[in-house]
Design an enzyme around this catalytic site. Structure first.
Site, PDB file in Angstrom:
ATOM      1  N   ASP A 238       2.914   9.528  -1.020  1.00 53.97           N
ATOM      2  CA  ASP A 238       1.778   8.766  -0.508  1.00 53.97           C
ATOM      3  C   ASP A 238       1.555   7.608  -1.470  1.00 53.97           C
ATOM      4  OD1 ASP A 238      -0.361   8.175   1.141  1.00 53.97           O
ATOM      5  OD2 ASP A 238      -1.148  10.212   1.107  1.00 53.97           O
TER       6      ASP A 238
ATOM      7  N   HIS B 117       0.803  -1.220   0.000  1.00 49.79           N
ATOM      8  CA  HIS B 117       0.000   0.000   0.000  1.00 49.79           C
ATOM      9  C   HIS B 117       0.836   1.270   0.000  1.00 49.79           C
ATOM     10  CE1 HIS B 117      -3.985  -1.891   0.666  1.00 49.79           C
ATOM     11  NE2 HIS B 117      -3.196  -2.890   1.005  1.00 49.79           N
TER      12      HIS B 117
HETATM   13  O1  LIG Z   1      -1.586   0.867  10.973  1.00 51.76           O
HETATM   14  P1  LIG Z   1      -1.049   2.242  11.215  1.00 51.76           P
HETATM   15  O2  LIG Z   1       0.385   2.260  11.550  1.00 51.76           O
HETATM   16  O3  LIG Z   1      -1.902   2.982  12.215  1.00 51.76           O
HETATM   17  O4  LIG Z   1      -1.173   3.082   9.872  1.00 51.76           O
HETATM   18  C1  LIG Z   1      -2.348   3.178   9.099  1.00 51.76           C
HETATM   19  C2  LIG Z   1      -2.177   2.637   7.681  1.00 51.76           C
HETATM   20  O5  LIG Z   1      -1.398   3.564   6.948  1.00 51.76           O
HETATM   21  C3  LIG Z   1      -0.940   3.197   5.646  1.00 51.76           C
HETATM   22  O6  LIG Z   1      -1.879   3.363   4.595  1.00 51.76           O
HETATM   23  C4  LIG Z   1      -1.587   3.215   3.223  1.00 51.76           C
HETATM   24  O7  LIG Z   1      -2.627   2.555   2.575  1.00 51.76           O
HETATM   25  C5  LIG Z   1      -3.582   3.351   1.872  1.00 51.76           C
HETATM   26  C6  LIG Z   1      -4.506   2.415   1.119  1.00 51.76           C
HETATM   27  O8  LIG Z   1      -3.844   1.632   0.189  1.00 51.76           O
HETATM   28  C7  LIG Z   1      -2.913   4.304   0.927  1.00 51.76           C
HETATM   29  O9  LIG Z   1      -3.911   5.138   0.344  1.00 51.76           O
HETATM   30  C8  LIG Z   1      -1.909   5.161   1.671  1.00 51.76           C
HETATM   31  O10 LIG Z   1      -1.204   5.976   0.756  1.00 51.76           O
HETATM   32  C9  LIG Z   1      -0.941   4.309   2.466  1.00 51.76           C
HETATM   33  O11 LIG Z   1      -0.163   5.167   3.295  1.00 51.76           O
HETATM   34  C10 LIG Z   1      -0.344   1.806   5.688  1.00 51.76           C
HETATM   35  O12 LIG Z   1       0.048   1.386   4.409  1.00 51.76           O
HETATM   36  C11 LIG Z   1      -1.221   0.785   6.361  1.00 51.76           C
HETATM   37  O13 LIG Z   1      -0.548  -0.458   6.448  1.00 51.76           O
HETATM   38  C12 LIG Z   1      -1.513   1.261   7.754  1.00 51.76           C
HETATM   39  O14 LIG Z   1      -2.374   0.368   8.417  1.00 51.76           O
HETATM   40  O1  LIG Z   2     -10.936  10.531  11.638  1.00 55.48           O
HETATM   41  C1  LIG Z   2     -10.659   9.858  10.636  1.00 55.48           C
HETATM   42  C2  LIG Z   2     -10.063  10.419   9.512  1.00 55.48           C
HETATM   43  C3  LIG Z   2      -9.774   9.632   8.410  1.00 55.48           C
HETATM   44  N1  LIG Z   2     -10.075   8.322   8.419  1.00 55.48           N
HETATM   45  C4  LIG Z   2      -9.831   7.487   7.254  1.00 55.48           C
HETATM   46  O2  LIG Z   2      -8.442   7.195   7.131  1.00 55.48           O
HETATM   47  C5  LIG Z   2      -8.170   6.835   5.783  1.00 55.48           C
HETATM   48  C6  LIG Z   2      -6.862   7.454   5.370  1.00 55.48           C
HETATM   49  O3  LIG Z   2      -6.407   6.770   4.228  1.00 55.48           O
HETATM   50  P1  LIG Z   2      -5.338   7.351   3.236  1.00 55.48           P
HETATM   51  O4  LIG Z   2      -5.217   6.374   2.152  1.00 55.48           O
HETATM   52  O5  LIG Z   2      -5.739   8.714   2.794  1.00 55.48           O
HETATM   53  O6  LIG Z   2      -3.974   7.468   4.068  1.00 55.48           O
HETATM   54  P2  LIG Z   2      -3.231   6.493   5.099  1.00 55.48           P
HETATM   55  O7  LIG Z   2      -3.602   6.961   6.454  1.00 55.48           O
HETATM   56  O8  LIG Z   2      -3.713   5.124   4.835  1.00 55.48           O
HETATM   57  O9  LIG Z   2      -1.786   6.680   4.845  1.00 55.48           O
HETATM   58  C7  LIG Z   2      -9.340   7.303   4.951  1.00 55.48           C
HETATM   59  O10 LIG Z   2     -10.066   6.190   4.485  1.00 55.48           O
HETATM   60  C8  LIG Z   2     -10.170   8.116   5.924  1.00 55.48           C
HETATM   61  O11 LIG Z   2     -11.550   8.029   5.710  1.00 55.48           O
HETATM   62  C9  LIG Z   2     -10.639   7.756   9.542  1.00 55.48           C
HETATM   63  O12 LIG Z   2     -10.901   6.564   9.550  1.00 55.48           O
HETATM   64  N2  LIG Z   2     -10.911   8.541  10.614  1.00 55.48           N
END
Ligand SMILES: O=P(O)(O)OC[C@H]1O[C@H](O[C@H]2O[C@H](CO)[C@@H](O)[C@H](O)[C@H]2O)[C@H](O)[C@@H](O)[C@@H]1O
Ligand SMILES: O=c1ccn([C@@H]2O[C@H](COP(=O)(O)OP(=O)(O)O)[C@@H](O)[C@H]2O)c(=O)[nH]1
Ligand SMILES: [Mg+2]
Length: 729
Positions: free
Chosen positions: A373, A166
């Protein structure tokens, strides 16, 4: 039991919380992976395995958590405090996350963090093995579990395994900094299908695989120890209907009313992310500050709604970032605030789904400025929530989503002026233009939604499994091998053609270092001591090397792809009268390529000349080789020469000579009732084509061939020859 899909990710879509009174509560997780997939996995008895977000539970709590999660088809992997520290906060988020997002100065490389990463990946593997049936599909997600596909492949060699990353996959120049880079690639390559959000991530991965492990790819297909692995781009989508419907629901409307002045009185710019340095939150604040100072008429009129969701707050960099953001928000608010207006409304917490929906629906502009990202789902959620098609998206080019959402105002977040200009354009954009841009983006986000994403990934996974099966069907089946051995036993006069490199012996960087080893010598001794056998080494190598390596063995030799023939102890003779006047002209060109390609070298033989690039940088070598083949083909067009592009070698030789012609010469020496040939390269195809249909021809390695059967490896060939030797005499 029915075939199911097991989804595996570090974080489950539900996070467990231990409250002050020690009771446990369950909340939806934030972050793109959890929100994106949570609606699709429940169909058809699937299972999601992952970490519930807490640590150090006693037996009773673990049982309670497992029971609650099971109701929603989830199974936990429990971690200790120390494992969370070293695996999650440590290696995942202090090593891989910064490195893969190009924040190399933030990345730490510590052996005990790596050890914990290996250990926790193994814990995940064990948990999966408790639940998986042989026919299940296992879909592993993200950078916290890069080693898991390889571990699963070792435990379940025939399993169907998908992997999706991701976050970005960095360019080779960044990835090579990782001390455990080879182990990491080996781990990922345990999967059958490897997915990334964008083509750039995919090509970076393939380039590292090629340069670090030496596996080439063609159209995203990589042969890993003779297993075909597919690498492809699958931009992730969102649950479009969910956001679209929520936007017009009464719950969202109530929220909009509840937020009151925040959304209705002023123009609003929306900013939503997890707290993360990759998201460019500071750049956004600085850009907004500059905007208010350059366009003072917007002071008192436009506000930034800054929602920062707490994330990884035990990691130093995240703590610092929080302090920096707090300070910046304070500065901007201190500078511009009025009694009845604040420039920034700052929330450091997560919002409910309806709360988010209201913000998406009612804000005029979304400002999404990550420095890197993987995808960014927030911008897609914003687009889906704009049911009246009013609103403007400003999006960083560095988000995977920018590849799809070309109608957004695309900016480079490092250029502060671009942020300022984009804000001005967004706030002054005519309604009609807002509508037409939004309409186009909605079309795409609606179509490539998360369901379609899952469907396409799963189809491709089936696809590669079918291709693997088709390839394996070419492998010599046990039944045919048995029949071959019977034929061998009953035969009275056999001829056995054996190519050398890639057939009897594996490749090495230095071609002169691969003389026959002890095992090969024993096989050759047995094979040649049977008076019914005529054994022919048929190789592209020069005659001197082959003669030296097989001295003392009763073998015939065909050298230089069929130019030189030696029968027993006799001298080498040339197959026809050949001339080599052409060599100096070709050699001049090859020398130029040696100068221009570090690590490459020329091998000159009597009637052929070869440019080798196995020691050169893999990508660069391939590039130069293609260029060289083009130039050579032009040069030799009226010279009765042929240019062959083999495995890490480009060779030029007379058109009248090939291994097949030479093999036929030997074949006509006598009457043979068992004809066998094995070879691995394009030049061996001439042998396979020339020999009579009933011959046993074997291509070493997978892939199409004129040979009757394939064997996977050099050791399979050695085993077969050993079986020949062990037949009853
Ligand atoms: O599990 P955390 O350490 O709390 O972090 C949350 C997630 O963040 C990342 O999200 C990514 O996935 C998105 C969907 O494919 C994508 O849109 C975004 O650009 C990525 O940053 C991470 O990859 C997840 O594993 C985490 O759970
Ligand atoms: O208070 C919040 C704000 C955001 N999101 C969700 O967090 C995700 C963020 O995903 P993104 O791919 O933009 O970035 P990531 O955090 O995975 O790097 C989105 O689906 C938002 O709807 C959430 O669950 N709670
Ligand atoms: Mg070979």
């Amino acid at each position: 039991m029915a075939k199911k899909t097991i989804i595996v990710s570090n974080r489950l879509p539900v996070t467990v919380n231990k409250n002050a009174d020690n009771s446990l509560s369950f909340h939806p997780s934030s972050g793109g992976l959890a929100t994106g997939l949570s609606t699709t996995y429940k169909q058809g008895g699937n299972l999601w395995i992952g970490w519930p977000g807490t640590y150090d539970h006693d037996q009773k709590e673990q049982e309670h958590i497992a029971k609650e999660l099971k109701k929603d088809n989830m199974a936990p992997v429990f971690l200790t405090k120390n494992e969370v520290k070293k695996f999650y906060e440590g290696y995942s988020n202090k090593t891989l996350w910064p490195l893969f997002h190009y924040f190399t100065e933030y990345a730490t490389y510590e052996l005990d963090l790596w050890d914990a990463y290996v250990h926790v990946n193994q814990l995940f593997c064990n948990a999966i093995l408790d639940h998986a049936e042989p026919e299940d599909t296992i879909w592993v997600h993200d950078y916290q579990l890069l080693l898991l596909p390889g571990m699963l492949r070792d435990a379940l060699p025939n399993a169907t395994i998908g992997f999706f990353q991701h976050i970005p996959f960095p360019s080779y120049e960044i990835f090579r900094l990782l001390p455990w880079r080879k182990e990491t690639l080996d781990g990922v390559l345990g999967a059958d299908l490897i997915g990334f959000h964008t083509y750039d991530d995919m090509r970076h991965f393939l380039s590292s695989v090629n340069r670090l492990l030496g596996y080439d790819s063609s159209l995203g297909l990589v042969k890993v120890k003779n297993r075909l692995v597919s690498v492809d781009a699958f931009p992730m989508g969102i649950d479009y209907d969910k956001f679209e419907q929520a936007a017009d629901s009464s719950k969202t409307k109530q929220k909009v009313i509840a937020y009151g002045d925040l959304l209705s009185k002023n123009k609003s710019i929306l900013s939503i992310d997890r707290l993360d340095y990759s998201k460019g939150i500071k750049h956004r604040l600085l850009g907004f500050d500059k905007f208010l100072s350059r366009y003072p008429e917007y002071q008192g009129v436009v506000s930034l709604i800054l929602l920062v969701v707490p994330s990884r707050d035990k990691v130093d960099q995240y703590q610092h970032l929080k302090e920096e953001i707090d300070t910046l928000v304070g500065k901007v608010n201190g500078k511009y605030s009025r009694m009845n207006w604040s420039p920034i409304h700052y929330f450091y917490r997560s919002f409910s789904f309806e709360g988010l929906s209201a913000l998406y629906k009612a804000s005029d502009v979304a400002l999404v400025t990550p420095l890197r990202d993987g995808m960014n789902l927030v911008c897609k959620e914003y687009v889906a929530s704009k049911t009246d098609q009013q609103g403007v998206l400003i999006l960083s080019e560095m988000a995977g989503a920018a590849k799809e959402l070309s109608e957004a105002i695309l900016i480079n977040p490092n250029d502060e002026n671009q942020i300022v200009d984009a804000l001005y354009s967004a706030l002054t954009m005519p309604e009609e233009e807002q509508r037409s841009r939004m309409k186009e983006m909605q079309k795409k986000v609606r179509r490539y939604n998360v369901h379609r994403w899952v469907e396409i990934f799963m189809n491709q996974l089936d696809n590669i499994k079918e291709r693997q099966t088709a390839m394996n069907m070419r492998l010599l089946p046990a039944k045919s091998q048995k029949r071959m051995l019977e034929k061998y036993t009953n035969a009275q006069n056999r001829i056995i053609f054996l190519d050398y490199d890639g057939t009897l012996k594996g490749f090495a960087a230095d071609p002169q270092s691969v003389s026959p080893d002890q095992e090969l010598k024993e096989i050759m001794t047995n094979l040649t001591s049977d008076p019914k056998n005529r054994v022919v080494i048929i190789s592209g190598r020069d005659k001197e090397t082959l003669e030296a390596w097989f001295e003392g063995f009763k073998v015939d030799i065909i050298a230089e792809h069929g130019i030189w023939l030696r029968r027993g102890d006799a001298d080498f003779e040339m197959i026809d009268n050949l001339n080599s006047d052409w060599k100096s002209k070709i050699s001049r060109m090859l020398d130029r390529y040696v100068d221009r390609t570090p690590g490459s070298f020329v091998e000159e033989k009597a009637f052929s000349i070869a440019w080798h690039y196995r020691k050169a940088d893999a990508d660069f070598g391939d590039l130069r080789a293609r260029e060289l083949v083009g130039n050579l083909n032009y040069l030799v067009s009226n010279m009765n020469l042929q240019v062959m592009h083999g495995n890490k070698v480009v060779e030029v030789k007379s058109q009248d000579v090939n291994k097949g012609k030479a093999a036929l010469k030997f074949l006509s020496d006598d009457k043979y009732d068992f004809v066998f040939a094995a070879g691995d390269d394009v030049t061996d195809e001439d042998t396979f084509l020339a020999l009579p249909k009933k011959s046993y021809t074997i291509k070493v390695g997978l892939g199409a061939s004129a040979a009757r059967y394939n064997l996977k490896t050099v050791s399979d060939v050695r085993q077969l020859l050993t079986d020949f030797n062990n037949t009853e005499k």
